[in-house]
Every structure is written in structure tokens, then in C-alpha cells.
Motif scaffolding. Structure first.
Motif, PDB file in Angstrom:
ATOM      1  N   ASN A 195     -45.852  41.849  28.907  1.00  0.00           N
ATOM      2  CA  ASN A 195     -47.140  41.560  28.287  1.00  0.00           C
ATOM      3  C   ASN A 195     -47.865  40.416  28.988  1.00  0.00           C
ATOM      4  OD1 ASN A 195     -45.576  39.388  27.532  1.00  0.00           O
ATOM      5  ND2 ASN A 195     -46.136  39.436  25.368  1.00  0.00           N
ATOM      6  N   VAL A 196     -47.467  40.103  30.229  1.00  0.00           N
ATOM      7  CA  VAL A 196     -48.024  38.947  30.935  1.00  0.00           C
ATOM      8  C   VAL A 196     -49.548  39.027  31.056  1.00  0.00           C
ATOM      9  CG1 VAL A 196     -47.642  39.972  33.231  1.00  0.00           C
ATOM     10  CG2 VAL A 196     -47.816  37.484  32.993  1.00  0.00           C
ATOM     11  N   ALA A 197     -50.080  40.215  31.272  1.00  0.00           N
ATOM     12  CA  ALA A 197     -51.530  40.352  31.435  1.00  0.00           C
ATOM     13  C   ALA A 197     -52.272  39.964  30.163  1.00  0.00           C
ATOM     14  CB  ALA A 197     -51.878  41.792  31.834  1.00  0.00           C
ATOM     15  N   MET A 198     -51.700  40.297  29.017  1.00  0.00           N
ATOM     16  CA  MET A 198     -52.339  39.937  27.747  1.00  0.00           C
ATOM     17  C   MET A 198     -52.238  38.439  27.485  1.00  0.00           C
ATOM     18  SD  MET A 198     -51.311  43.153  25.321  1.00  0.00           S
ATOM     19  CE  MET A 198     -49.603  43.238  25.859  1.00  0.00           C
ATOM     20  N   MET A 199     -51.075  37.845  27.830  1.00  0.00           N
ATOM     21  CA  MET A 199     -50.881  36.418  27.595  1.00  0.00           C
ATOM     22  C   MET A 199     -51.777  35.571  28.496  1.00  0.00           C
ATOM     23  SD  MET A 199     -48.812  36.626  25.149  1.00  0.00           S
ATOM     24  CE  MET A 199     -48.415  34.887  24.913  1.00  0.00           C
ATOM     25  N   LEU A 200     -52.214  36.146  29.617  1.00  0.00           N
ATOM     26  CA  LEU A 200     -53.045  35.404  30.568  1.00  0.00           C
ATOM     27  C   LEU A 200     -54.504  35.303  30.128  1.00  0.00           C
ATOM     28  CD1 LEU A 200     -51.851  36.735  34.054  1.00  0.00           C
ATOM     29  CD2 LEU A 200     -51.637  34.392  33.213  1.00  0.00           C
ATOM     30  N   SER A 201     -54.930  36.184  29.239  1.00  0.00           N
ATOM     31  CA  SER A 201     -56.366  36.311  28.958  1.00  0.00           C
ATOM     32  C   SER A 201     -56.998  35.018  28.475  1.00  0.00           C
ATOM     33  CB  SER A 201     -56.610  37.430  27.946  1.00  0.00           C
ATOM     34  OG  SER A 201     -56.471  38.680  28.573  1.00  0.00           O
ATOM     35  N   ARG A 202     -56.287  34.224  27.690  1.00  0.00           N
ATOM     36  CA  ARG A 202     -56.902  32.994  27.186  1.00  0.00           C
ATOM     37  C   ARG A 202     -57.082  31.951  28.294  1.00  0.00           C
ATOM     38  NH1 ARG A 202     -53.145  28.901  25.292  1.00  0.00           N
ATOM     39  NH2 ARG A 202     -50.974  29.537  25.645  1.00  0.00           N
ATOM     40  N   PHE A 203     -56.427  32.182  29.451  1.00  0.00           N
ATOM     41  CA  PHE A 203     -56.588  31.285  30.591  1.00  0.00           C
ATOM     42  C   PHE A 203     -57.622  31.838  31.580  1.00  0.00           C
ATOM     43  CE2 PHE A 203     -52.329  30.537  28.962  1.00  0.00           C
ATOM     44  CZ  PHE A 203     -52.261  29.149  28.905  1.00  0.00           C
ATOM     45  N   THR A 204     -57.540  33.147  31.833  1.00  0.00           N
ATOM     46  CA  THR A 204     -58.418  33.749  32.844  1.00  0.00           C
ATOM     47  C   THR A 204     -59.776  34.158  32.279  1.00  0.00           C
ATOM     48  OG1 THR A 204     -57.616  36.008  32.432  1.00  0.00           O
ATOM     49  CG2 THR A 204     -56.379  34.658  34.019  1.00  0.00           C
ATOM     50  N   LYS A 205     -59.833  34.312  30.937  1.00  0.00           N
ATOM     51  CA  LYS A 205     -61.041  34.782  30.261  1.00  0.00           C
ATOM     52  C   LYS A 205     -61.416  36.203  30.679  1.00  0.00           C
ATOM     53  CE  LYS A 205     -61.166  30.632  28.624  1.00  0.00           C
ATOM     54  NZ  LYS A 205     -60.548  30.373  27.302  1.00  0.00           N
ATOM     55  N   LEU A 206     -60.441  36.936  31.209  1.00  0.00           N
ATOM     56  CA  LEU A 206     -60.650  38.323  31.605  1.00  0.00           C
ATOM     57  C   LEU A 206     -59.959  39.253  30.606  1.00  0.00           C
ATOM     58  CD1 LEU A 206     -59.918  38.033  35.443  1.00  0.00           C
ATOM     59  CD2 LEU A 206     -62.176  38.241  34.354  1.00  0.00           C
ATOM     60  N   PRO A 207     -60.411  40.494  30.489  1.00  0.00           N
ATOM     61  CA  PRO A 207     -59.700  41.457  29.627  1.00  0.00           C
ATOM     62  C   PRO A 207     -58.275  41.672  30.141  1.00  0.00           C
ATOM     63  CG  PRO A 207     -61.867  42.288  30.239  1.00  0.00           C
ATOM     64  CD  PRO A 207     -61.623  41.080  31.090  1.00  0.00           C
ATOM     65  N   PRO A 208     -57.324  41.889  29.251  1.00  0.00           N
ATOM     66  CA  PRO A 208     -55.926  42.062  29.672  1.00  0.00           C
ATOM     67  C   PRO A 208     -55.728  43.162  30.711  1.00  0.00           C
ATOM     68  CG  PRO A 208     -56.033  41.759  27.304  1.00  0.00           C
ATOM     69  CD  PRO A 208     -57.454  41.875  27.785  1.00  0.00           C
ATOM     70  N   ARG A 209     -56.426  44.289  30.558  1.00  0.00           N
ATOM     71  CA  ARG A 209     -56.235  45.381  31.528  1.00  0.00           C
ATOM     72  C   ARG A 209     -56.757  44.987  32.910  1.00  0.00           C
ATOM     73  NH1 ARG A 209     -54.741  50.445  29.391  1.00  0.00           N
ATOM     74  NH2 ARG A 209     -55.565  51.429  31.292  1.00  0.00           N
ATOM     75  N   LYS A 210     -57.797  44.152  32.959  1.00  0.00           N
ATOM     76  CA  LYS A 210     -58.278  43.658  34.247  1.00  0.00           C
ATOM     77  C   LYS A 210     -57.243  42.716  34.866  1.00  0.00           C
ATOM     78  CE  LYS A 210     -61.244  42.951  37.564  1.00  0.00           C
ATOM     79  NZ  LYS A 210     -61.546  44.024  38.549  1.00  0.00           N
ATOM     80  N   ASN A 211     -56.641  41.847  34.036  1.00  0.00           N
ATOM     81  CA  ASN A 211     -55.551  40.992  34.522  1.00  0.00           C
ATOM     82  C   ASN A 211     -54.427  41.838  35.111  1.00  0.00           C
ATOM     83  OD1 ASN A 211     -56.769  38.579  33.719  1.00  0.00           O
ATOM     84  ND2 ASN A 211     -55.826  38.638  31.681  1.00  0.00           N
ATOM     85  N   ALA A 212     -54.083  42.921  34.397  1.00  0.00           N
ATOM     86  CA  ALA A 212     -52.991  43.786  34.845  1.00  0.00           C
ATOM     87  C   ALA A 212     -53.308  44.407  36.203  1.00  0.00           C
ATOM     88  CB  ALA A 212     -52.733  44.876  33.810  1.00  0.00           C
ATOM     89  N   GLU A 213     -54.561  44.836  36.390  1.00  0.00           N
ATOM     90  CA  GLU A 213     -54.951  45.433  37.679  1.00  0.00           C
ATOM     91  C   GLU A 213     -54.784  44.424  38.813  1.00  0.00           C
ATOM     92  OE1 GLU A 213     -58.938  46.762  37.270  1.00  0.00           O
ATOM     93  OE2 GLU A 213     -58.463  48.270  35.731  1.00  0.00           O
ATOM     94  N   ILE A 214     -55.180  43.176  38.568  1.00  0.00           N
ATOM     95  CA  ILE A 214     -55.072  42.136  39.599  1.00  0.00           C
ATOM     96  C   ILE A 214     -53.608  41.847  39.913  1.00  0.00           C
ATOM     97  CG2 ILE A 214     -55.523  39.702  40.102  1.00  0.00           C
ATOM     98  CD1 ILE A 214     -58.072  39.972  38.365  1.00  0.00           C
ATOM     99  N   ILE A 215     -52.789  41.747  38.877  1.00  0.00           N
ATOM    100  CA  ILE A 215     -51.357  41.464  39.089  1.00  0.00           C
ATOM    101  C   ILE A 215     -50.711  42.572  39.909  1.00  0.00           C
ATOM    102  CG2 ILE A 215     -49.116  41.224  37.940  1.00  0.00           C
ATOM    103  CD1 ILE A 215     -50.663  39.927  35.578  1.00  0.00           C
ATOM    104  N   ILE A 216     -50.964  43.809  39.530  1.00  0.00           N
ATOM    105  CA  ILE A 216     -50.356  44.951  40.232  1.00  0.00           C
ATOM    106  C   ILE A 216     -50.793  44.986  41.694  1.00  0.00           C
ATOM    107  CG2 ILE A 216     -50.355  47.478  40.378  1.00  0.00           C
ATOM    108  CD1 ILE A 216     -50.336  47.524  37.307  1.00  0.00           C
TER     109      ILE A 216
END
Length: 558
Positions: free
Chosen positions: A52-73
Motif C-alpha cells: 500500500n506504499v502508493a496510498m501511504m505516500l499521497s499525503r506527502f506527494t499530494k498525488l493520487p495513489p494510482r499516480k504514485n503507483a505508476e511512478i514507483i513501478i
């Protein structure tokens, strides 16, 4: 270390590197990486691991979780481990392992053998686990047996995780119950000698007290020549010592051996209670009210202050308990775990407050509360009362259902769950009996391996199997489950959830029985036969290791 733990660490490391790469590329702005979960999903369709790392990042990155996930992958490099990744739901990242990575579990299981699943999490930290600690005033019952199974298995788990564990039993042989027990024996002794002596109103009228008095009469026929007080003191000490020997025998039959048997009377002999009260007084943590001495436990989170010494000058039971816990930490333990019965909920706050008052951290003492056991026979609840003697003893339970079934049934549910123990089911030799089902899987594999040996077919090491031919779903599912054993051991130990291992071995046995129904092991073409023999042997090893953690035998024949 199992494959799952190794894979998990590699995935965690790569996720951290992917985050660093994303920060360097200017796609993330992070001052810290939040805590996140990386676990084996409950549903296999969600991959071998999910985070769930992408969701936990959202409050730091201010990005939607699925966008975080795309960047991580995009920044992950998992070509040697993962076949594919997938973004699911609100932003979970699911990882699907490569088949050859799963096949490698065969070599790891075989090479690590009885250490497979073991790994160093504790780093030698000194942990004391105190459990059972039943008053030595009667035989142990099924509630004590559940505590024994849970405490012993938790000790085995923590040792497998690299902790330096000491198992301890506290013998409460100096309290009021012990004195009442001694007077009960003395009264029965005098009655057996024909004296009209009243039985203590609050005494123990059970038949075992009469048996003890008969034994004492044979050993000490002139005991009545002592004064009444001397006789009571002798009976208290003799009676509790005799019961402790019986408890030790019952526990040994249950597969439980303690490293330390600590006696409360030794605390009093060393004046430890008075020293503890003086220490707390010196820290300004005691005060007088209503003629009693009170402990300011509310300063450390308790819901109310507690009496340590009553107005008549007699210490409450809390005083020796605090002294005993101080003694534990003075012996150098980093962590103390108490496993207590369901009537001790109110005990948690006051003891944790006391440990902090003695100068130790909030987490130094951990208390696990076991819930009740309902013992059933023919669908009817068996009532238990130690004082009246109407209860099933641990010895009777083991005699009726056996050590292995008893331990497994006690470990099937989480410690905080109520448990219905069906004695009828525990003795069934059928697939409905979970311990029989698991042990039969182990014995079945041993039979296959014996047949292979008789036919001159070796179980080849993973490295010598020319082509690993494990491609069917039932085979791959077994490999996945084998790879998860190490993580299961870690979670069971660190979360204090020994029932995870009971559940794991049952699921592994079920997968093997299903595999054996669909896949012939012997008599196949050479490479398939070699691969399936190696798989069966790996399952045998992991079942044996899991059963060892539960304190249950792994029979080779049934």
C-alpha cells in the motif's frame, strides 16, 4: 531464512531505491518514507505480494495513489524476481513472482532443512515468558493447558526468530490460597486419624485433598504432635511442593519444560517485598490514606491508585507481584511477557504502571490475556470448579485425547478468542480432525519417500534436477505456500499469534493432499518424477518444522 522473507526484503529494498530514483528525477518530493505494508495477499489473485506504499505516500506527494503507483513501478527493477506488477483498486501494487524464483524454494528448503523458516529478528534480545503459573493448590485444568500450549509455542517461535528466551513458572506458594490449602490438608489429616476437627469453611473439599492427606499420613504418621500453627505451616509447604511435582509431571507429558521455577516464598525470604515498598516510597510514589499505603499508579496510566499495604499491615497481592517483576528485570531481561487468564484484565494497567515506576520503559512488560476454554463432550459443556473438584484435569485431557491433539486444538484460535474444545472431534482419525489431517500429510509423504528409496529412486538436490517440471497450478500453489513459511513464522512470533502456524500447516497439508490427488509422484517421466519428489520432500520438511513450533510430533507412519 525462507524465500518469502528473502523476497520481501528484496522487494522492500527495491521499493526504497525506486522512491530515491523518483525523488532524483523530480517526480516525488519526500522528506521521509512513511510506514507501509508489504504482505502476502489473502487472495492469490492479488499476487504473491502486495503493498500500500502508493496510498501511504499521497499525503506527502499530494498525488493520487494510482499516480504514485505508476511512478514507483516505472522506477522499479525487478526483472529477476517479478514476472509482472499490477495496480489494483485505490492504488495497491501487486507483485507476481517468476516461476523460476518459486522453483528455487526447493533448494532453500532442502539446504536449510530444520532451520528453514528460522531467521534472526531478535538479535539475541533477552526475553522472559512467564506462563501457566497456576496456584499450587490442585491439579492443573484445561485453562492451564491452553496457557501451556500458547506459552510454549510462543517461546519456540521467538527462539526461531533469534531471541534469547527464558520460560518461567511462578509458584504462588506464599499467598492466602496456599495457606487455606495447607489448613485443608491438615483438617483431612486429623479427620483420618479419628479426630473431630472442623473443615475450614473456605477450604478445598475436593477428593484430591483427601488423597493428599492419606499420603501425608503414611509419610508423617506423627505430624499431629506438632502445634496447630506448626502443622498448618508444614502442610502448606508439603502440600504445595507435592502439587508442584505433579504439575511438573503433567507439563512434561504435555511437551512443556520450564527453564525456571520461581517460588514466591523465596521473595519473602529475601525480604524483597519490603525492599520494593521502600524503593517506591523513596521515589515519592506511595502515600497513606484510610490507614493503608497506596501506590500512585495513576501517574503511569492506571485508572486508579492501588493499595499496597492494607490497614492491618498485611501487603496486598500486588506488592509481591511488583517485587517479582522487579526481580525479573534485575536478572537482565530486556522484555518480559506475562500470559494470564481471562480474569486478569484489571491486572494489566496496574502492573504496567508498576514496571514504569520501577524505572523501566512502557514496552518492557507485555501482558497477553487468554480467553476462556469451553470443554465439550457429546455436545455438553463440562463444568469446572477447582475447589469442588468437578473439573477435567490436564492429565485426564492428555490421557483421553493425546498430547498432539490437545496442543493443536488449543492453538487453533488466537489467544484472545474464546475456544470450544470438542473432545470427541479431537480423537477422531479422519480428515475432520485437523491435527490428524496434518500429521497424515506428513506420514503420507514419508511413505512416498520410503517407496522411492525401496525402488532405488533418489531425492535429487534442486541443483541436480535437470529441468524443474513444476508447472501445474497445484504444484505452483504448493511452492508459493512453502515460500511463505518464513514470513508466517515472523508474523506469528512478533505479533504473538501462534495460531498462524496451526493454520499454516493445515493449509499446507490441504494443498499437498490436493496435489497428490491430481499429480502422480512416482512412475512419471524422469524429470517430472525428480521435480515432484523434491517438492514432496520440501513439503515434508516444512510440515515437520511447523509441527515442531507447535510442539506436535511429525509421525512417519500412521
Amino acid at each position: 531464512m525462507g524465500v518469502a522473507v528473502d523476497t520481501k526484503s528484496k522487494l522492500s529494498e527495491e521499493i526504497a531505491q525506486a522512491l530515491s530514483r523518483a525523488v532524483e528525477a523530480g517526480e516525488f518530493q519526500l522528506e521521509e518514507v512513511p510506514d507501509y505494508a508489504l504482505e502476502v495477499p489473502k487472495e492469490r489473485a492479488h499476487g504473491d505480494f502486495a503493498t500500500n506504499v502508493a496510498m501511504m505516500l499521497s499525503r506527502f506527494t499530494k498525488l493520487p495513489p494510482r499516480k504514485n503507483a505508476e511512478i514507483i513501478i516505472r522506477h522499479l527493477d525487478l526483472s529477476g524476481i517479478v514476472q509482472r506488477t499490477e495496480i489494483a483498486g485505490p492504488g495497491f501494487i501487486n507483485f507476481y513472482l517468476r516461476q523460476d524464483w518459486l522453483h528455487a524454494v526447493l533448494g532453500q528448503v532442502k539446504s536449510q532443512d530444520d532451520r528453514y523458516g528460522w531467521h534472526d529478528v531478535g538479535g539475541g534480545e533477552k526475553v522472559q515468558i512467564e506462563f501457566v503459573s497456576a496456584n499450587p493448590v490442585g491439579p492443573m485444568n484445561v485453562v492451564n493447558a491452553r496457557a501451556a500450549a500458547v506459552g510454549d509455542t510462543l517461546s519456540r517461535l521467538l527462539r526461531a526468530l533469534g531471541y534469547n528466551v527464558t520460560k518461567e513458572y511462578y509458584v504462588n506458594d506464599a499467598g492466602n490460597q496456599a495457606r487455606i490449602f495447607g489448613r485443608s490438608i491438615a483438617a483431612r489429616y486429623m479427620q483420618l486419624k479419628g479426630n473431630d476437627v472442623p473443615f475450614p469453611e473456605e477450604g478445598y473439599p475436593a477428593e484430591y485433598v483427601v488423597d493428599l492427606a492419606k499420603q501425608l499420613l503414611q509419610e508423617k504418621p506423627d505430624l499431629d504432635k506438632l502445634s496447630e500453627e506448626e502443622m498448618h505451616q508444614f502442610c502448606t509447604r508439603w502440600g504445595t511442593d507435592t502439587m508442584v511435582r505433579g504439575q511438573q509431571e503433567d507439563l512434561a507429558a504435555f511437551g512443556v519444560e520450564f527453564d525456571v521455577w520461581f517460588r514466591e516464598r523465596d521473595l519473602h525470604a529475601e525480604n524483597a517485598v519490603d525492599k520494593t515498598i521502600a524503593f517506591l516510597q523513596g521515589k515519592g510514589l506511595l502515600y497513606e490514606a484510610e490507614g493503608a499505603i497506596w501506590f500512585r499508579s495513576t501517574q503511569f496510566g492506571d485508572d486508579k491508585d492501588r493499595v499496597l499495604v492494607k490497614s492491618d499491615g498485611v501487603p496486598t497481592y500486588l506488592s509481591p507481584d511488583i517485587a517479582y517483576h522487579w526481580n525479573k528485570f534485575q536478572r537482565g531481561f530486556d522484555k518480559v511477557i506475562d500470559i494470564l487468564g481471562p480474569d486478569h484484565h484489571g491486572y494489566v494497567g496496574r502492573m504496567q504502571a508498576a514496571v514504569q515506576a520501577l524505572g523501566y520503559g512502557e514496552d518492557a512488560l507485555e501482558i497477553i490475556i487468554l480467553q476462556l476454554v469451553n470443554l465439550l463432550r457429546n455436545g455438553e459443556k463440562v463444568r469446572m470448579s477447582k475447589r469442588r473438584g468437578e473439573f477435567i484435569t490436564m492429565d485426564e485431557l492428555i490421557s483421553e485425547v493425546g498430547k498432539d491433539a490437545a496442543r493443536y486444538f488449543f492453538l487453533m484460535r488466537s489467544p484472545e478468542s474464546h475456544l470450544d474444545f470438542d473432545m470427541g472431534l479431537a480423537v477422531e482419525q479422519s480428515s475432520e480432525n485437523p491435527v490428524f489431517y496434518v500429521q497424515y500429510a506428513h506420514a503420507r509423504i514419508c511413505s512416498i519417500l520410503r517407496q522411492a528409496q525401496e525402488e532405488g529412486i533418489p531425492v535429487l538436490p534442486y541443483e541436480e534436477i535437470a529441468t524443474v517440471r513444476l508447472e501445474q497450478d497445484v504444484e505452483l500453489e504448493l511452492l508459493r505456500r512453502l515460500s511463505e513459511f518464513g514470513e508466517g513464522v515472523e508474523l506469528a512470533g512478533t505479533r504473538r499469534e501462534p495460531h498462524r502456524i496451526a493454520r499454516y500447516v493445515h493449509e499446507l497439508a490441504s494443498l499437498f493432499h490436493n496435489f497428490y490427488t491430481h499429480c502422480r509422484v512416482l512412475g512419471e517421466e524422469a524429470d517430472v518424477q525428480a521435480s515432484r519428489l523434491a517438492l514432496a520432500d520440501a513439503v515434508r520438511i516444512v510440515l515437520r518444522n511447523g509441527l515442531y513450533l507447535l510442539g506436535i510430533d511429525a509421525p512417519e507412519r500412521m
